[in-house]
Motif scaffolding. Structure first.
Motif, PDB file in Angstrom:
ATOM      1  N   VAL A  89       0.829  -1.204   0.000  1.00  0.00           N
ATOM      2  CA  VAL A  89       0.000   0.000   0.000  1.00  0.00           C
ATOM      3  C   VAL A  89       0.864   1.255   0.000  1.00  0.00           C
ATOM      4  O   VAL A  89       0.627   2.200  -0.765  1.00  0.00           O
ATOM      5  N   PHE A  90       1.905   1.263   0.828  1.00  0.00           N
ATOM      6  CA  PHE A  90       2.749   2.449   0.914  1.00  0.00           C
ATOM      7  C   PHE A  90       3.582   2.642  -0.354  1.00  0.00           C
ATOM      8  O   PHE A  90       3.950   3.768  -0.696  1.00  0.00           O
ATOM      9  N   GLU A  91       3.883   1.557  -1.053  1.00  0.00           N
ATOM     10  CA  GLU A  91       4.541   1.703  -2.352  1.00  0.00           C
ATOM     11  C   GLU A  91       3.663   2.486  -3.311  1.00  0.00           C
ATOM     12  O   GLU A  91       4.152   3.322  -4.090  1.00  0.00           O
ATOM     13  N   VAL A  92       2.359   2.242  -3.263  1.00  0.00           N
ATOM     14  CA  VAL A  92       1.420   3.002  -4.094  1.00  0.00           C
ATOM     15  C   VAL A  92       1.451   4.479  -3.712  1.00  0.00           C
ATOM     16  O   VAL A  92       1.493   5.360  -4.585  1.00  0.00           O
ATOM     17  N   PHE A  93       1.443   4.771  -2.433  1.00  0.00           N
ATOM     18  CA  PHE A  93       1.491   6.165  -1.974  1.00  0.00           C
ATOM     19  C   PHE A  93       2.698   6.892  -2.553  1.00  0.00           C
ATOM     20  O   PHE A  93       2.595   8.023  -3.049  1.00  0.00           O
TER      21      PHE A  93
END
Length: 391
Positions: A89-93
């Motif tokens: 998820v944080f990679e997407v951010f």
């Protein structure tokens, strides 16, 4: 930059732990799933929306949750699995902006003000985040947007689950006015009760109340509270600082009275934090062991490795020495909680090609590859196995 020109996004995964369990176990979908410690001291970590209809919520004792929802599906937390999904998820951010302020594994603020030049409006960015998270993880995220952190977070909260909403500066007062005053950032239980005694129950009533009347009850915080009630919030999105420590701990349902069992749990913790350090390209030098005797007396013991490391074996060797020394010094050793953490990080150093000493890290590398392919916990050291009897 003026606050009303900023574009802030708040992303919060819906019922994160429970949603991961329902994603990975389709037979749980549509059922009241409660992720919690399952022993007499257990606490609910989170629960599905189906369980919330029964009044179950996070931080509730598991025993109380069982009374409210006796037919619920109760599941032990699998933190390593949740952390792996959180990383996705944080990679997407970070594909949208470097200005990401993580609040937890499943929640963050993003400042996308500058990103709009390349990626379009804040709504377009929010839609992309929501769709991409769903595509890569199979999970729903609620996305709130606004000119500041307060409005972005509230927009996401009031549109949950699977939310998508923007609150603009122009419409902030009207959007906030009917909401309970307890929904306002910084208004805790004590402040909420004080406001209720003054007859103030909504955010709109707080914004309109005479400042002098409020000041007599709340003191200096009045100006800040009323500014928030009008939708004004100057806080900046603060990107995460370098990680200070990585730790793991466990509270036992039955106090541990055998050194061998305590050592097994210590090894399990060392494997977990070492793997997390390697994933982040970190090596630490300071090992801290946390020991809690019943009922609540807590000790910490700390030592330094000769050189920075992310080897589970090296961490355990040092941590075990601290545990054994403490254990032998107690008249009647018992443990309610045991934890270990690694700190004093340095960037991962390149291995010396001319170092002929046996490399204990080879075991870690093999373990990482197998667990990456077949799932966390597929390969563990033999000493960890006895801890699984208590899972």
């Amino acid at each position: 930059m003026p606050a009303d020109e900023r574009a802030i996004i708040h992303v919060d995964m819906d019922a994160f732990y429970a949603s991961v369990e329902q994603r990975d176990r389709p037979e749980l979908r549509g059922l009241p799933v409660i992720v919690a410690g399952l022993g007499p001291r257990g606490v609910v970590s989170t629960c599905s929306y189906e369980a919330r209809r029964f009044g179950v919520h996070s931080a509730m004792p598991t025993a109380q949750a069982r009374r409210l929802c006796p037919d619920g599906i109760y599941v032990w937390p699998d933190h390593a699995r949740y952390e792996a999904v959180s990383d996705q998820v944080f990679e997407v951010f970070h594909e949208v902006t470097p200005l990401v302020e993580g609040l937890s594994l499943d929640e963050a603020f993003l400042d996308v003000t500058a990103s709009q030049r390349l990626l379009g409006s804040v709504e377009s960015i929010g839609q992309w985040l929501k769709a991409t998270i769903r595509e890569r993880t199979g999970l729903n995220a609620s996305v709130g947007m606004g000119p500041n952190k307060l409005l972005a977070k509230l927009a996401g909260e009031i549109s949950k689950p699977d939310g998508f909403r923007r609150i603009t500066a122009t419409h902030a007062a009207a959007e906030l006015a009917p909401l309970p005053v307890g929904r306002l950032w910084t208004v805790g239980k004590v402040t909420e009760q004080t406001l209720h005694r003054l007859g103030i129950r909504t955010i709109g009533e707080l914004a309109a109340c005479d400042t002098a009347r409020l000041a007599s009850a709340l003191g200096r915080q009045v100006a800040g509270l009323q500014a928030l009630a009008r939708g004004q919030d100057d806080r900046c999105v603060e990107p995460a600082q370098a990680e200070q420590s990585i730790g793991a701990e466990h509270t036992f349902d039955v106090d541990v009275a055998e050194l061998a069992m305590a050592e097994a749990w210590l090894l399990r913790h060392c494997e977990r934090i070492a793997a997390r350090a390697r994933q982040r390209g970190l090596q630490g030098r300071t090992v801290t062991v946390k020991l809690r005797e019943p009922p609540f007396e807590t000790y910490t013991r700390q030592a330094r490795l000769p050189a920075p490391s992310a080897s589970a074996g090296e961490l355990f060797g040092l941590a075990r020495g601290l545990l054994v020394t403490w254990w032998k010094a107690q008249r009647r050793p018992r443990l309610r909680l045991l934890g270990v953490s690694l700190s004093g990080f340095a960037a991962e150093r390149q291995q010396d090609l001319f170092d002929g000493a046996p490399d204990r890290r080879v075991t870690d590398q093999v373990q990482d590859r197998i667990n990456s392919r077949f799932g966390t916990g597929s390969l563990v050291r033999a000493g960890v196995l006895k801890t699984r009897e208590q899972d």
